[in-house]
Design an enzyme around this catalytic site. Sequence first.
Site, short mmCIF file in Angstrom:
data_model
loop_
_atom_site.label_atom_id
_atom_site.label_comp_id
_atom_site.label_asym_id
_atom_site.label_seq_id
_atom_site.Cartn_x
_atom_site.Cartn_y
_atom_site.Cartn_z
N GLY A 48 0.77 -1.24 0.00
CA GLY A 48 0.00 0.00 0.00
C GLY A 48 0.80 1.29 0.00
O GLY A 48 0.32 2.32 -0.44
N ASP A 106 -4.97 1.96 10.97
CA ASP A 106 -6.37 1.72 11.34
C ASP A 106 -6.37 1.29 12.82
O ASP A 106 -6.30 2.15 13.70
CB ASP A 106 -6.92 0.66 10.38
CG ASP A 106 -8.39 0.35 10.57
OD1 ASP A 106 -9.04 1.00 11.41
OD2 ASP A 106 -8.90 -0.55 9.88
#
Length: 179
Positions: A48, A106
């Site tokens: 990512g 997250d």
Amino acid sequence: MANVTLHDKHFEPYVDEADVAKAIDTLAAKVAKDYSDKTPLFIGVLNGSYFFASELLKRLVIQCEISFVKVASYHGTVSSGTVSQLIGLNERIAGRHVVVLEDIVDTGNTIVHIMAALNEKQPATVAIAALLLKPEAYKKDIPINYVALEIPNVFVVGSGLDHDGLGRNLPGIFRLAQS
Ligand code: IMP
Ligand code: MG
């Protein structure tokens, strides 16, 4: 920007490309100031972070190095629980000023594993830079030193982030559609 469908899910435009770029400009200026005399080693967490790593580094006029890792988790002994390994880390870390580059933080579970693996190698300092942070989801003690954009607890894709492999190449950030 139009809505996009990735696999079974629909996504709508959320942060446009220019605003992502502006947020990275601001973050890059802070990093450049803090590391101007340090030759930091940036460590991007694949897959990512490829976008964020590239966008951040092209804005830095300081001397620096970049390397990439993947995080592989496996179950160790009962006492050690889940153990994480950083795959692909060949650089000498001892004594270096390391900056970990993440697409998104997250729950922070990934960051906890990465920091444990890195700290074993005795870097001089370790900081974390993330393109996105979900403050409502993040409950760990480890400070996220540099954040380009804070977002609420929504699932997003684009700018390196994926839904089951798709969407990393989308410019800007898209969120799961409400309807
Ligand atoms: P954490 O370990 O819960 O902090 O999650 C970190 C990883 O989960 C990220 O590196 C992403 O791969 C993935 N992730 C978390 N939130 C999202 C999201 O909104 N979109 C896409 N991937 C996400
Ligand atoms: Mg992912």
